[in-house]
Design a protein around this motif. Sequence first.
Motif, PDB file in Angstrom:
ATOM      1  N   MET A  54     -49.826  34.927  58.168  1.00 17.21           N
ATOM      2  CA  MET A  54     -50.474  34.558  59.397  1.00 17.21           C
ATOM      3  C   MET A  54     -50.497  33.039  59.535  1.00 17.21           C
ATOM      4  SD  MET A  54     -54.172  35.728  60.668  1.00 17.21           S
ATOM      5  CE  MET A  54     -54.753  35.245  62.238  1.00 17.21           C
ATOM      6  N   GLN A  55     -50.185  32.560  60.727  1.00 14.28           N
ATOM      7  CA  GLN A  55     -50.154  31.133  60.954  1.00 14.28           C
ATOM      8  C   GLN A  55     -51.527  30.627  61.369  1.00 14.28           C
ATOM      9  OE1 GLN A  55     -47.134  30.532  63.862  1.00 14.28           O
ATOM     10  NE2 GLN A  55     -45.513  30.544  62.351  1.00 14.28           N
ATOM     11  N   THR A  56     -51.865  29.456  60.878  1.00 11.52           N
ATOM     12  CA  THR A  56     -53.118  28.824  61.257  1.00 11.52           C
ATOM     13  C   THR A  56     -52.891  27.966  62.498  1.00 11.52           C
ATOM     14  OG1 THR A  56     -52.729  26.857  59.942  1.00 11.52           O
ATOM     15  CG2 THR A  56     -53.822  28.714  58.836  1.00 11.52           C
ATOM     16  N   THR A  57     -53.971  27.535  63.112  1.00 10.78           N
ATOM     17  CA  THR A  57     -53.867  26.644  64.264  1.00 10.78           C
ATOM     18  C   THR A  57     -53.144  25.364  63.888  1.00 10.78           C
ATOM     19  OG1 THR A  57     -55.909  27.552  65.149  1.00 10.78           O
ATOM     20  CG2 THR A  57     -55.197  25.445  66.035  1.00 10.78           C
ATOM     21  N   ALA A  58     -53.416  24.846  62.696  1.00 10.20           N
ATOM     22  CA  ALA A  58     -52.754  23.621  62.240  1.00 10.20           C
ATOM     23  C   ALA A  58     -51.256  23.824  62.096  1.00 10.20           C
ATOM     24  CB  ALA A  58     -53.358  23.149  60.921  1.00 10.20           C
ATOM     25  N   SER A  59     -50.816  24.949  61.528  1.00  6.96           N
ATOM     26  CA  SER A  59     -49.378  25.167  61.355  1.00  6.96           C
ATOM     27  C   SER A  59     -48.685  25.389  62.699  1.00  6.96           C
ATOM     28  CB  SER A  59     -49.109  26.321  60.401  1.00  6.96           C
ATOM     29  OG  SER A  59     -49.562  27.543  60.917  1.00  6.96           O
ATOM     30  N   ILE A  60     -49.360  26.032  63.638  1.00  2.69           N
ATOM     31  CA  ILE A  60     -48.796  26.199  64.978  1.00  2.69           C
ATOM     32  C   ILE A  60     -48.634  24.840  65.644  1.00  2.69           C
ATOM     33  CG2 ILE A  60     -49.259  27.110  67.294  1.00  2.69           C
ATOM     34  CD1 ILE A  60     -50.572  29.533  65.845  1.00  2.69           C
ATOM     35  N   GLU A  61     -49.607  23.965  65.454  1.00  3.68           N
ATOM     36  CA  GLU A  61     -49.542  22.622  66.031  1.00  3.68           C
ATOM     37  C   GLU A  61     -48.390  21.821  65.425  1.00  3.68           C
ATOM     38  OE1 GLU A  61     -50.359  20.094  68.879  1.00  3.68           O
ATOM     39  OE2 GLU A  61     -51.429  21.986  68.625  1.00  3.68           O
ATOM     40  N   VAL A  62     -48.140  21.974  64.133  1.00  3.17           N
ATOM     41  CA  VAL A  62     -47.011  21.299  63.487  1.00  3.17           C
ATOM     42  C   VAL A  62     -45.702  21.797  64.090  1.00  3.17           C
ATOM     43  CG1 VAL A  62     -45.733  21.043  61.323  1.00  3.17           C
ATOM     44  CG2 VAL A  62     -48.212  20.816  61.335  1.00  3.17           C
ATOM     45  N   ILE A  63     -45.565  23.096  64.263  1.00  2.00           N
ATOM     46  CA  ILE A  63     -44.339  23.662  64.851  1.00  2.00           C
ATOM     47  C   ILE A  63     -44.147  23.137  66.267  1.00  2.00           C
ATOM     48  CG2 ILE A  63     -43.261  25.799  65.649  1.00  2.00           C
ATOM     49  CD1 ILE A  63     -44.576  27.136  63.150  1.00  2.00           C
ATOM     50  N   ARG A  64     -45.209  23.088  67.043  1.00  2.00           N
ATOM     51  CA  ARG A  64     -45.113  22.558  68.418  1.00  2.00           C
ATOM     52  C   ARG A  64     -44.709  21.092  68.415  1.00  2.00           C
ATOM     53  NH1 ARG A  64     -50.424  25.460  70.839  1.00  2.00           N
ATOM     54  NH2 ARG A  64     -49.438  27.460  71.238  1.00  2.00           N
ATOM     55  N   THR A  65     -45.236  20.318  67.485  1.00  2.00           N
ATOM     56  CA  THR A  65     -44.877  18.906  67.381  1.00  2.00           C
ATOM     57  C   THR A  65     -43.395  18.766  67.049  1.00  2.00           C
ATOM     58  OG1 THR A  65     -47.106  18.318  66.688  1.00  2.00           O
ATOM     59  CG2 THR A  65     -45.358  16.743  66.166  1.00  2.00           C
ATOM     60  N   ILE A  66     -42.893  19.577  66.133  1.00  2.00           N
ATOM     61  CA  ILE A  66     -41.475  19.527  65.770  1.00  2.00           C
ATOM     62  C   ILE A  66     -40.610  19.961  66.947  1.00  2.00           C
ATOM     63  CG2 ILE A  66     -39.709  20.548  64.273  1.00  2.00           C
ATOM     64  CD1 ILE A  66     -41.943  20.588  62.077  1.00  2.00           C
ATOM     65  N   GLN A  67     -41.024  20.999  67.671  1.00  2.00           N
ATOM     66  CA  GLN A  67     -40.282  21.426  68.859  1.00  2.00           C
ATOM     67  C   GLN A  67     -40.225  20.304  69.896  1.00  2.00           C
ATOM     68  OE1 GLN A  67     -42.622  24.918  69.781  1.00  2.00           O
ATOM     69  NE2 GLN A  67     -41.005  26.284  69.056  1.00  2.00           N
ATOM     70  N   GLN A  68     -41.335  19.615  70.098  1.00  2.00           N
ATOM     71  CA  GLN A  68     -41.375  18.507  71.044  1.00  2.00           C
ATOM     72  C   GLN A  68     -40.427  17.395  70.604  1.00  2.00           C
ATOM     73  OE1 GLN A  68     -45.285  16.897  71.657  1.00  2.00           O
ATOM     74  NE2 GLN A  68     -44.587  15.344  73.095  1.00  2.00           N
ATOM     75  N   ALA A  69     -40.407  17.101  69.315  1.00  2.00           N
ATOM     76  CA  ALA A  69     -39.494  16.073  68.793  1.00  2.00           C
ATOM     77  C   ALA A  69     -38.043  16.472  69.047  1.00  2.00           C
ATOM     78  CB  ALA A  69     -39.738  15.859  67.304  1.00  2.00           C
ATOM     79  N   LEU A  70     -37.721  17.740  68.864  1.00  2.00           N
ATOM     80  CA  LEU A  70     -36.360  18.220  69.131  1.00  2.00           C
ATOM     81  C   LEU A  70     -35.998  18.050  70.608  1.00  2.00           C
ATOM     82  CD1 LEU A  70     -36.233  21.430  66.948  1.00  2.00           C
ATOM     83  CD2 LEU A  70     -34.567  19.571  66.891  1.00  2.00           C
ATOM     84  N   LEU A  71     -36.891  18.462  71.482  1.00  2.00           N
ATOM     85  CA  LEU A  71     -36.628  18.379  72.917  1.00  2.00           C
ATOM     86  C   LEU A  71     -36.480  16.942  73.401  1.00  2.00           C
ATOM     87  CD1 LEU A  71     -39.085  21.123  74.215  1.00  2.00           C
ATOM     88  CD2 LEU A  71     -36.579  21.215  74.213  1.00  2.00           C
ATOM     89  N   GLU A  72     -37.250  16.038  72.805  1.00  2.00           N
ATOM     90  CA  GLU A  72     -37.238  14.645  73.228  1.00  2.00           C
ATOM     91  C   GLU A  72     -36.362  13.763  72.350  1.00  2.00           C
ATOM     92  OE1 GLU A  72     -41.317  13.391  73.471  1.00  2.00           O
ATOM     93  OE2 GLU A  72     -41.826  15.007  74.867  1.00  2.00           O
ATOM     94  N   PHE A 127     -45.430  21.223  55.609  1.00  2.00           N
ATOM     95  CA  PHE A 127     -45.925  20.072  56.354  1.00  2.00           C
ATOM     96  C   PHE A 127     -47.410  20.237  56.564  1.00  2.00           C
ATOM     97  CE2 PHE A 127     -41.488  19.847  57.439  1.00  2.00           C
ATOM     98  CZ  PHE A 127     -41.257  18.484  57.395  1.00  2.00           C
ATOM     99  N   GLN A 128     -48.159  19.165  56.368  1.00  2.00           N
ATOM    100  CA  GLN A 128     -49.602  19.214  56.563  1.00  2.00           C
ATOM    101  C   GLN A 128     -49.909  18.906  58.014  1.00  2.00           C
ATOM    102  OE1 GLN A 128     -51.474  16.644  53.734  1.00  2.00           O
ATOM    103  NE2 GLN A 128     -50.709  17.806  52.002  1.00  2.00           N
ATOM    104  N   GLY A 129     -50.605  19.825  58.657  1.00  2.00           N
ATOM    105  CA  GLY A 129     -50.867  19.666  60.069  1.00  2.00           C
ATOM    106  C   GLY A 129     -52.220  19.098  60.395  1.00  2.00           C
ATOM    107  N   ASP A 130     -53.057  18.857  59.410  1.00  2.00           N
ATOM    108  CA  ASP A 130     -54.414  18.456  59.732  1.00  2.00           C
ATOM    109  C   ASP A 130     -54.583  16.951  59.852  1.00  2.00           C
ATOM    110  OD1 ASP A 130     -55.684  19.213  56.390  1.00  2.00           O
ATOM    111  OD2 ASP A 130     -54.077  17.951  57.064  1.00  2.00           O
ATOM    112  N   ALA A 131     -53.805  16.162  59.158  1.00  2.00           N
ATOM    113  CA  ALA A 131     -54.056  14.720  59.186  1.00  2.00           C
ATOM    114  C   ALA A 131     -52.762  13.963  59.372  1.00  2.00           C
ATOM    115  CB  ALA A 131     -54.741  14.281  57.898  1.00  2.00           C
ATOM    116  N   GLY A 132     -52.366  13.797  60.583  1.00  2.00           N
ATOM    117  CA  GLY A 132     -51.352  12.804  60.827  1.00  2.00           C
ATOM    118  C   GLY A 132     -49.945  13.252  61.099  1.00  2.00           C
ATOM    119  N   HIS A 133     -49.728  14.419  61.675  1.00  2.00           N
ATOM    120  CA  HIS A 133     -48.369  14.625  62.156  1.00  2.00           C
ATOM    121  C   HIS A 133     -48.307  13.994  63.533  1.00  2.00           C
ATOM    122  CE1 HIS A 133     -50.598  18.136  63.590  1.00  2.00           C
ATOM    123  NE2 HIS A 133     -49.801  18.124  64.613  1.00  2.00           N
ATOM    124  N   SER A 134     -47.252  13.279  63.794  1.00  2.00           N
ATOM    125  CA  SER A 134     -47.121  12.601  65.074  1.00  2.00           C
ATOM    126  C   SER A 134     -45.648  12.428  65.387  1.00  2.00           C
ATOM    127  CB  SER A 134     -47.800  11.235  65.036  1.00  2.00           C
ATOM    128  OG  SER A 134     -47.177  10.409  64.086  1.00  2.00           O
TER     129      SER A 134
END
Length: 87
Positions: free
Chosen positions: A1-19, A71-78
């Motif tokens: 099961m994915q946590t909110t933090a891991s979902i946020e990391v995946i979304r950040t990586i997807q955004q990086a790919l798109l941009e 990847f740690q999603g709680d402190a500092g993925h950007s």
Amino acid sequence: MQTTASIEVIRTIQQALLETKQVRARYESPYEEEPFSLTLHVYRLCLIKRAWYVIGHIDGEQEPKPFGRSFQGDAGHSISKRQYPEL
């Protein structure tokens, strides 16, 4: 099961790919004792056997390699504002 933090990391990586931008994150390597910060040039995000993997290369290296789901999603993925270099 994915946590909110891991979902946020995946979304950040997807955004990086798109941009076509780089990702700065903390990563837990199975080969290192401590997590470390890295800047990753992301090429692909893959779901393999119910686990997410990022394919990319670290600043200062040219060879792409897989990075597991540590990847740690709680402190500092950007997402960096720097663009990928022209190929």
